[in-house]
Structure formats: structure tokens, C-alpha cells
Design a protein around this motif. Structure first.
Motif, mmCIF file in Angstrom:
data_model
loop_
_atom_site.group_PDB
_atom_site.id
_atom_site.type_symbol
_atom_site.label_atom_id
_atom_site.label_comp_id
_atom_site.label_asym_id
_atom_site.label_seq_id
_atom_site.Cartn_x
_atom_site.Cartn_y
_atom_site.Cartn_z
ATOM 1 N N VAL A 60 57.792 40.882 4.206
ATOM 2 C CA VAL A 60 57.950 39.638 3.446
ATOM 3 C C VAL A 60 56.714 39.390 2.598
ATOM 4 O O VAL A 60 56.802 39.011 1.422
ATOM 5 C CB VAL A 60 58.203 38.449 4.398
ATOM 6 C CG1 VAL A 60 58.309 37.150 3.609
ATOM 7 C CG2 VAL A 60 59.446 38.679 5.230
ATOM 8 N N GLY A 61 55.532 39.641 3.187
ATOM 9 C CA GLY A 61 54.294 39.497 2.435
ATOM 10 C C GLY A 61 54.225 40.475 1.275
ATOM 11 O O GLY A 61 53.793 40.120 0.168
ATOM 12 N N PHE A 62 54.677 41.716 1.495
ATOM 13 C CA PHE A 62 54.674 42.708 0.427
ATOM 14 C C PHE A 62 55.634 42.323 -0.692
ATOM 15 O O PHE A 62 55.343 42.518 -1.879
ATOM 16 C CB PHE A 62 55.049 44.089 0.982
ATOM 17 C CG PHE A 62 53.857 44.974 1.196
ATOM 18 C CD1 PHE A 62 53.333 45.725 0.167
ATOM 19 C CD2 PHE A 62 53.235 45.019 2.434
ATOM 20 C CE1 PHE A 62 52.224 46.534 0.367
ATOM 21 C CE2 PHE A 62 52.126 45.822 2.644
ATOM 22 C CZ PHE A 62 51.611 46.588 1.603
ATOM 23 N N GLN A 63 56.781 41.772 -0.328
ATOM 24 C CA GLN A 63 57.730 41.342 -1.354
ATOM 25 C C GLN A 63 57.135 40.219 -2.198
ATOM 26 O O GLN A 63 57.259 40.223 -3.430
ATOM 27 C CB GLN A 63 59.033 40.878 -0.711
ATOM 28 C CG GLN A 63 60.092 40.440 -1.717
ATOM 29 C CD GLN A 63 61.424 40.151 -1.071
ATOM 30 O OE1 GLN A 63 61.727 40.652 0.002
ATOM 31 N NE2 GLN A 63 62.229 39.333 -1.714
ATOM 32 N N ASP A 64 56.478 39.278 -1.544
ATOM 33 C CA ASP A 64 55.822 38.204 -2.290
ATOM 34 C C ASP A 64 54.688 38.746 -3.145
ATOM 35 O O ASP A 64 54.478 38.293 -4.281
ATOM 36 C CB ASP A 64 55.287 37.138 -1.327
ATOM 37 C CG ASP A 64 56.383 36.225 -0.816
ATOM 38 O OD1 ASP A 64 57.506 36.299 -1.355
ATOM 39 O OD2 ASP A 64 56.134 35.464 0.133
ATOM 40 N N LEU A 65 53.934 39.717 -2.634
ATOM 41 C CA LEU A 65 52.843 40.292 -3.398
ATOM 42 C C LEU A 65 53.357 40.922 -4.694
ATOM 43 O O LEU A 65 52.698 40.880 -5.739
ATOM 44 C CB LEU A 65 52.103 41.333 -2.558
ATOM 45 C CG LEU A 65 50.820 41.938 -3.159
ATOM 46 C CD1 LEU A 65 49.780 42.171 -2.075
ATOM 47 C CD2 LEU A 65 51.123 43.250 -3.881
ATOM 48 N N GLY A 66 54.556 41.506 -4.636
ATOM 49 C CA GLY A 66 55.133 42.126 -5.827
ATOM 50 C C GLY A 66 55.788 41.159 -6.782
ATOM 51 O O GLY A 66 56.278 41.568 -7.840
ATOM 52 N N GLY A 67 55.822 39.870 -6.441
ATOM 53 C CA GLY A 67 56.399 38.877 -7.333
ATOM 54 C C GLY A 67 57.484 38.046 -6.712
ATOM 55 O O GLY A 67 57.912 37.046 -7.282
ATOM 56 N N GLY A 68 57.974 38.450 -5.540
ATOM 57 C CA GLY A 68 58.960 37.642 -4.826
ATOM 58 C C GLY A 68 60.382 38.159 -4.921
ATOM 59 O O GLY A 68 61.075 38.270 -3.921
ATOM 60 N N ASP A 69 60.835 38.494 -6.121
ATOM 61 C CA ASP A 69 62.207 38.952 -6.321
ATOM 62 C C ASP A 69 62.209 40.469 -6.523
ATOM 63 O O ASP A 69 61.866 40.969 -7.601
ATOM 64 C CB ASP A 69 62.821 38.254 -7.544
ATOM 65 C CG ASP A 69 64.289 38.613 -7.754
ATOM 66 O OD1 ASP A 69 64.830 39.383 -6.940
ATOM 67 O OD2 ASP A 69 64.888 38.123 -8.731
ATOM 68 N N ALA A 70 62.606 41.206 -5.494
ATOM 69 C CA ALA A 70 62.560 42.670 -5.557
ATOM 70 C C ALA A 70 63.565 43.241 -6.537
ATOM 71 O O ALA A 70 63.441 44.409 -6.941
ATOM 72 C CB ALA A 70 62.795 43.261 -4.163
ATOM 73 N N THR A 71 64.574 42.446 -6.942
ATOM 74 C CA THR A 71 65.581 42.928 -7.897
ATOM 75 C C THR A 71 65.167 42.696 -9.345
ATOM 76 O O THR A 71 65.827 43.188 -10.262
ATOM 77 C CB THR A 71 66.931 42.231 -7.650
ATOM 78 O OG1 THR A 71 66.784 40.811 -7.869
ATOM 79 C CG2 THR A 71 67.395 42.467 -6.216
ATOM 80 N N SER A 72 64.087 41.959 -9.549
ATOM 81 C CA SER A 72 63.639 41.647 -10.902
ATOM 82 C C SER A 72 62.994 42.871 -11.557
ATOM 83 O O SER A 72 62.355 43.693 -10.891
ATOM 84 C CB SER A 72 62.649 40.484 -10.880
ATOM 85 O OG SER A 72 62.040 40.307 -12.145
ATOM 86 N N SER A 73 63.147 42.979 -12.881
ATOM 87 C CA SER A 73 62.507 44.078 -13.615
ATOM 88 C C SER A 73 60.997 43.929 -13.637
ATOM 89 O O SER A 73 60.279 44.896 -13.919
ATOM 90 C CB SER A 73 63.046 44.118 -15.053
ATOM 91 O OG SER A 73 62.779 42.891 -15.728
#
Length: 454
Positions: free
Chosen positions: A153-166
């Protein structure tokens, strides 16, 4: 006067100055604020609330977090575990509450919260009696899974939050997220005294400052928020009671009680306090009352936030005084939406960087608890290996149970619950139900080993 391991409650509260306690309390608030606000945003969006309704929902939710936290901090004959805990709304309630609200109406949704809260209050005594089912081999496994299962969850937030976003994984997101992590690590490694205890807060400030310089900060949420409002009972709907929705939320409540049990024991391990059945009963009762109040004020059920275990571990401050400040800050922010909206400007990537450190610390705390386990016994090895393996496996691939009925998926797709059930069942099978002959043999072996050590 109430005592904990020879130290009075009063001494525990007064062991740190007000100024330092206030800053540390603000650090705890920032840690849980985004996660709890996210629950309100997700459920509000799922129920098609207007922007004004969502703003009200977020602020009242934060206010109720303060009430729930203060209920746990103060030990009374009826409620309060008396540990440095912060309460918020668990993310696992989003799907069932959204489903109930969409299919049966928000009145039924709030009725199910109240019904589940009453259930938690009533079974708190019974649930506390099974504490013997939670020795270090169980609680250590549970805390390890709680921490490490949240790292993604922390990694997903680190990447911007929305893993499906470009834009997921944009270099700007990575820059501010990893900068936050580096500042936390540097402060924790080289700072001294009080500054070291503020490592997380300073990391959040540094990451947000860099994000501001990169033009990633928007003050629009602050401008749109009102200055003051009072929480109102039944603001959205009058609760309605329907048995299947209440049963669904009871199942969810049992999962949060299991998670809270693990956090209680983790905090007790950190603070050096021994928990008994009466402590656990007061803790569960406080969460039950908090859920009932959440239904009345049209918010959510509340339980112990595991994120703040990492904050406590990193700061090294074990007093409840900062948490009192955090609870009062939550009340103030809940009454002042414009001031409370300031915390929403912290970018998701900054929070992600801090979350990776904190969740990792929670996982390591579980490993430390497992150090007290006798791993010469292969049964304990199996308990830890299987429970942690199942918990992390389900966290990574929850879709493995996608063909099962929704009621079963609600339980089985939660890695923390799977880990808890497997650890408790395996421990009961291997250790609690030991034959007298095996118990005597293990006692004799331990005695021989101690004599050889001497």
C-alpha cells in the motif's frame, strides 16, 4: 492510583513536556489522517455524495476519530485499554459498507454499524477470555503480517496512488517519496534526542516542501472548506436495522477485533506492559462504543490504527501524553474543516514514502516478538511459516477466492484474518492441546538446557 508495571498512570502522562508532546501528537495525527480520510472519500464517492456532503463526512469522521481515541486512552472501569493507541476507520470496511449503502440505502448502512458496535460491546468479555490463544508465536506472526502486508500500500502511494494511471511511477512522485524516506532515515540515524523522535514529521515536511517547489501542491481544498461546523446526529439518514447487513458488519468487526488484538499486544511489548483479560475487555468495549457513536453521527466504525505502532517505535516515546494531544487535535480539526484541510495538501507520494518505513517497522516489531518463541520445536516453525505465508499470499493474490460467495470472500481475502485464524488454529492444535506426557518432556528438556547453560 492506577499503576502499570510499577509506574503510575500520572507519571506516564507527565513524563514528557507539553510542547514536545504536542509536536509528537501532531506527528501521530499526520500519520493516520490520510488513511482515515481516504475511507470517507471512497465511501462518499461510492454513495454519490455531493462535494459538500463529502467535505462534511470527512470532517465529522476526523472528529469521531478523536472521540474514539480518547475513549481508548483513558482507563475506566468500563472502557479504555490505556495504551498509546490512535483509532481510525479500517480500510476493510469500505467494500461492505459501500455495498450495503448502494443496495439497501444509507440508513441500513448506518444501522449495520450500530448493530455491529453493540455486538462488539456485548462479546468483549468473552473475546478477552481467549487471550491464551495469542501467545508470542501467534501475535508475533500476526504483527509481522500486519506490517509487511501493508508495505505494498505504501509503495502504491509512493508511485502516485493510482496504479492504473499513466502517470503512476512518475519521476516526480518517486523523487518526493524517496526523499521523504531518506530524511526519515537520516534523522533517525544521526539526530539526537527530541529531533530524532520527530523523524517522520520532518520527513513529511521535507517531502511536501519539495513537492511545493515542483508545483505539485494545491491549496484549493483549503479554500473551499468552511471555517466551523458542529457534528450532527443522523445528518445523512436515520439508522435502519436489517439482519443480513448487520451480520455482514459483525463479520467485519470480528476481523478488526483480531487485528486490534495484535496491535494491543505489539504496543504492550513496546511499552513493557502486561495485558490481562480485563485490559482487553475494556479495549474491545471502547471500540464497540466508538462504532455505535459512528453510526449515530453517520460516520464509520473505528478500530486501532496499526500505522501508529511504527510511529511509536521510531519516536521511542512510549508515553500516552502525545496521543492525548493527537486526540484533541483530531477534535479541533473536526470542528474546523478549513484548518483540517491543510493536512490534505500532503502529496500521496510523500505519505507513501513514510508509510513504507512505518509499515516495515511494524513488521520488524512482529519479528522481534517471535524472538521469544522456541523454534527448536518444529511445531512453532510450522505455525509461523504457514500463518505468515498464507497471510502474505492472500494479500498479494486475493483473487484466488474470486469464485467463492461474497460472504466467504469478505473473510478469506483479508490476509490479516487468514494469518490470525491459521496461527490460532495451528497453535491450538500443536501447543494448547499438548498431552501431559509431552508437556512433562518439554519441561524436562528446558531444565536440562538451562543447567547446561549454567
Amino acid at each position: 492510583m492506577d499503576y502499570q508495571n510499577g509506574v503510575s498512570i500520572k507519571e506516564d502522562i507527565e513524563s514528557i513536556s507539553n510542547g514536545k508532546a504536542a509536536i509528537l501528537g501532531f506527528q501521530h495525527l499526520l500519520t493516520m489522517y490520510s488513511g482515515d480520510m481516504l475511507v470517507a472519500l471512497l465511501i462518499g464517492a461510492a454513495l454519490h455524495f455531493s462535494a459538500l456532503q463529502i467535505a462534511y463526512l470527512v470532517s465529522v469522521d476526523i472528529f469521531m476519530c478523536g472521540i474514539a481515541t480518547l475513549l481508548q486512552l483513558k482507563r475506566t472501569p468500563l472502557t479504555g485499554i490505556g495504551l498509546p493507541v490512535v483509532l481510525g476507520c479500517a480500510i476493510q470496511v469500505v467494500t461492505p459498507l459501500s455495498s450495503i449503502g448502494q443496495n439497501m440505502g444509507i440508513g441500513v448502512m448506518y444501522g449495520s454499524i450500530i448493530g455491529a458496535g453493540i455486538f462488539v460491546f456485548l462479546i468483549s468479555g468473552l473475546f478477552s477470555k481467549i487471550r491464551n490463544f495469542f501467545p508470542p508465536v501467534v501475535t508475533g506472526s500476526l504483527i509481522t503480517v500486519i506490517g509487511f502486508s501493508l508495505v505494498p500500500v505504501g509503495f502504491q502511494d509512493l508511485g502516485g496512488g493510482d496504479a492504473t494511471s499513466s502517470h503512476f511511477g512518475d519521476p516526480k512522485f518517486l523523487l518526493i517519496g524517496f526523499t521523504t524516506m531518506v530524511v526519515i532515515l537520516l534523522m533517525n540515524s544521526y539526530a539526537k534526542g527530541f529531533m530524532k523522535s520527530l523523524a517522520i514529521l520532518l520527513g513529511l515536511i521535507a517531502g511536501t516542501a519539495i513537492a511545493g517547489m515542483l508545483g505539485m501542491i494545491s491549496l484549493e481544498p483549503v479554500m473551499q472548506a468552511t471555517w466551523f461546523h458542529l457534528p450532527t446526529p443522523f445528518a445523512f439518514a436515520t439508522p435502519k436495522f436489517e439482519w443480513s447487513s448487520i451480520l455482514t458488519m459483525i463479520v467485519v468487526s470480528l476481523t478488526t477485533m483480531i487485528e486490534s488484538t495484535g496491535v494491543f499486544f505489539a504496543l504492550a511489548d513496546i511499552t513493557g506492559r502486561k495485558l490481562d483479560s480485563a485490559d482487553l475487555k475494556r479495549g474491545y468495549r471502547a471500540e464497540g462504543i466508538a462504532a455505535i457513536l459512528g453510526g449515530i453521527f453517520n460516520t464509520f466504525p473505528y478500530s486501532t490504527f496499526s500505522e501508529n505502532v511504527g510511529v511509536l517505535q521510531l519516536s521511542g516515546v512510549k508515553s500516552r501524553k502525545p496521543i492525548y494531544f493527537s486526540g484533541f487535535f483530531l477534535l479541533i480539526l473536526g470542528l474546523l474543516p478549513k484548518v483540517g484541510a491543510l493536512a490534505t495538501i500532503i502529496p500521496t507520494s510523500v505519505l507513501g514514502g513514510a508509510m513504507i518505513v512505518m509499515f516495515g517497522m511494524v513488521g520488524v516489531q512482529g519479528i522481534r516478538m517471535l524472538q521469544d518463541v522456541n523454534f527448536k520445536d518444529n511445531h512453532n516453525l510450522l505455525i509461523v511459516a504457514i500463518s505468515i505465508g498464507l497471510g502474505l499470499g492472500v494479500t498479494v493474490y486475493p483473487q484466488i477466492f474470486q469464485s467463492l460467495p461474497e460472504f466467504a470472500r469478505l473473510i478469506l481475502t483479508n490476509g490479516i484474518v487468514i494469518s490470525s485464524f491459521s496461527a490460532v488454529l495451528l497453535n491450538a492444535m500443536f501447543n494448547i492441546s499438548l498431552s501431559p506426557q509431552r508437556v512433562a518432556a518439554e519441561v524436562h528438556t528446558d531444565a536440562v538446557e538451562k543447567n547446561e547453560t549454567k
